[in-house]
Design a protein around this motif. Structure first.
Motif, PDB file in Angstrom:
ATOM      1  N   TYR A   6     -30.090 -26.107 -20.285  1.00 26.70           N
ATOM      2  CA  TYR A   6     -29.389 -25.172 -19.584  1.00 26.70           C
ATOM      3  C   TYR A   6     -29.407 -23.751 -19.848  1.00 26.70           C
ATOM      4  N   ARG A   7     -29.049 -23.005 -19.178  1.00 29.49           N
ATOM      5  CA  ARG A   7     -28.722 -21.553 -19.880  1.00 29.49           C
ATOM      6  C   ARG A   7     -27.344 -21.065 -19.439  1.00 29.49           C
ATOM      7  N   ASN A   8     -26.701 -20.886 -20.601  1.00 33.74           N
ATOM      8  CA  ASN A   8     -25.294 -20.549 -20.688  1.00 33.74           C
ATOM      9  C   ASN A   8     -25.132 -19.023 -20.356  1.00 33.74           C
ATOM     10  N   TYR A  68     -15.793 -22.470 -25.527  1.00 37.50           N
ATOM     11  CA  TYR A  68     -16.444 -21.631 -26.516  1.00 37.50           C
ATOM     12  C   TYR A  68     -17.986 -22.350 -26.819  1.00 37.50           C
ATOM     13  N   ASN A  69     -18.258 -23.298 -26.468  1.00 31.71           N
ATOM     14  CA  ASN A  69     -19.686 -24.088 -26.604  1.00 31.71           C
ATOM     15  C   ASN A  69     -19.764 -25.161 -25.717  1.00 31.71           C
ATOM     16  N   VAL A  70     -21.121 -25.511 -25.651  1.00 37.30           N
ATOM     17  CA  VAL A  70     -21.544 -26.659 -24.899  1.00 37.30           C
ATOM     18  C   VAL A  70     -22.807 -27.233 -25.746  1.00 37.30           C
ATOM     19  N   ARG A  71     -22.713 -28.796 -25.525  1.00 37.39           N
ATOM     20  CA  ARG A  71     -24.024 -29.641 -25.849  1.00 37.39           C
ATOM     21  C   ARG A  71     -24.199 -30.624 -25.069  1.00 37.39           C
ATOM     22  N   VAL A  72     -25.540 -31.174 -25.136  1.00 35.58           N
ATOM     23  CA  VAL A  72     -25.795 -32.112 -24.298  1.00 35.58           C
ATOM     24  C   VAL A  72     -25.685 -33.529 -24.975  1.00 35.58           C
ATOM     25  N   GLY A  73     -25.439 -34.564 -24.128  1.00 33.85           N
ATOM     26  CA  GLY A  73     -25.172 -35.962 -24.683  1.00 33.85           C
ATOM     27  C   GLY A  73     -26.252 -36.729 -24.007  1.00 33.85           C
ATOM     28  N   ARG A  74     -27.500 -37.065 -24.736  1.00 31.87           N
ATOM     29  CA  ARG A  74     -28.583 -37.756 -23.945  1.00 31.87           C
ATOM     30  C   ARG A  74     -28.256 -39.133 -23.922  1.00 31.87           C
ATOM     31  N   LEU A 116     -28.949 -27.707 -10.703  1.00 31.69           N
ATOM     32  CA  LEU A 116     -28.171 -28.970 -10.557  1.00 31.69           C
ATOM     33  C   LEU A 116     -26.654 -28.508 -10.599  1.00 31.69           C
ATOM     34  N   ARG A 117     -26.345 -27.339 -10.906  1.00 26.43           N
ATOM     35  CA  ARG A 117     -24.758 -26.951 -10.921  1.00 26.43           C
ATOM     36  C   ARG A 117     -24.383 -26.533  -9.950  1.00 26.43           C
ATOM     37  N   VAL A 118     -23.206 -27.212  -9.661  1.00 26.79           N
ATOM     38  CA  VAL A 118     -22.306 -26.916  -8.343  1.00 26.79           C
ATOM     39  C   VAL A 118     -21.374 -26.044  -8.596  1.00 26.79           C
ATOM     40  N   ALA A 168     -19.362 -21.780 -17.087  1.00 26.51           N
ATOM     41  CA  ALA A 168     -20.081 -21.773 -18.300  1.00 26.51           C
ATOM     42  C   ALA A 168     -21.743 -21.869 -18.292  1.00 26.51           C
ATOM     43  N   LEU A 169     -22.126 -22.717 -17.513  1.00 26.12           N
ATOM     44  CA  LEU A 169     -23.337 -23.235 -17.152  1.00 26.12           C
ATOM     45  C   LEU A 169     -24.128 -22.618 -15.804  1.00 26.12           C
ATOM     46  N   PRO A 170     -24.408 -21.473 -15.561  1.00 19.49           N
ATOM     47  CA  PRO A 170     -24.983 -20.931 -14.469  1.00 19.49           C
ATOM     48  C   PRO A 170     -26.229 -21.699 -13.953  1.00 19.49           C
ATOM     49  N   TYR A 171     -27.006 -22.063 -15.056  1.00 17.51           N
ATOM     50  CA  TYR A 171     -28.267 -22.919 -14.723  1.00 17.51           C
ATOM     51  C   TYR A 171     -28.330 -24.165 -15.628  1.00 17.51           C
TER      52      TYR A 171
END
Length: 231
Positions: A51-53, A62-68, A204-206, A215-218
């Motif tokens: 992602y690109r925030n 304030y932040n984001v992380r991916v859970g695989r 994939l962002r809607v 927060a996540l444009p891409y």
């Protein structure tokens, strides 16, 4: 760490096949002369995102992380021989699994800042077109690399659902696949363990005007798959 383990496992398989090949005759000697053959794949996929925030986070995020998460993959192989070392492959595939995002944000239900989980179920029908380059056969095995393009359709997409409590993903996607593996020739079939990386190019962002989507444009697909092909 998981990638290193899979590469180590692939090396162990290669070592064992080398040892076996020294004591056995050539299996399926005319297999690679066939212009067309079919098979199927089974495997697991470690599903995630890149992602690109935003340069500046939206209010209360304030932040984001991916859970695989691990999912499973099944598919049908159609292989066309182009020449001695090159094949063209079409492998319609079904991949099912769950993807997660964790947002460091203020929970609107209680006003406290915490990590908020958003789960996204995915049921992906994938249509990859691939080119497979193979080394010359050595006894009963040969190495290969492959690459190609894919299009995907998510049957579990909730892109059109009106609900601010879920994080939505677009239904369609596209991207590239690259992989490395080894063909192992047994008496009646060929087994091909393969390590594959998938890099989505579709966003994939809607945009549903929630803080999380802003927060996540891409947001793009990323996956590592461990696949066994039977042909």
């Amino acid at each position: 760490m998981r990638m290193r383990f899979l590469l180590f496992l692939l090396c162990i398989i290669t070592f064992n096949i080398d040892a076996i090949g020294q004591h056995h005759s050539l299996n399926l000697p005319r297999y690679d002369q066939k212009p067309l053959h079919f098979g199927f794949i089974l495997g697991t996929s470690n599903l995630g995102f890149t992602y690109r925030n935003q340069i500046q986070w939206p209010q209360d995020v304030y932040n984001v992380r991916v859970g695989r998460q691990l999912g499973y993959t099944v598919g049908i192989v159609s292989n066309v021989r182009l020449n001695k070392n090159l094949d063209f492959r079409f492998i319609p595939t079904f991949t099912s699994g769950e993807r997660k995002l964790f947002f460091d944000a203020v929970d609107p239900s209680d006003g406290n800042r915490k990590w908020i989980e958003r789960k996204m179920e995915s049921a992906l029908i994938i249509f990859p077109l691939e080119i497979k380059w193979k080394t010359n056969r050595i006894d009963n095995h040969r190495w290969y690399v492959l690459g190609g393009l894919y299009g995907a359709l998510d049957l579990s997409s909730k892109a059109k659902v009106v609900d601010n409590r879920i994080f939505k993903l677009q239904q369609s996607d596209f991207g590239i696949d690259i992989g490395v593996g080894i063909d192992i020739y047994f008496e009646y079939f060929k087994l091909s363990p393969q390590l594959r990386a998938t890099f989505g190019k579709g966003n994939l962002r809607v945009n549903d005007n929630t803080s999380y989507s802003e927060a996540l444009p891409y947001l793009n697909t990323q996956a590592i798959s461990w696949i066994f092909t039977f042909e």
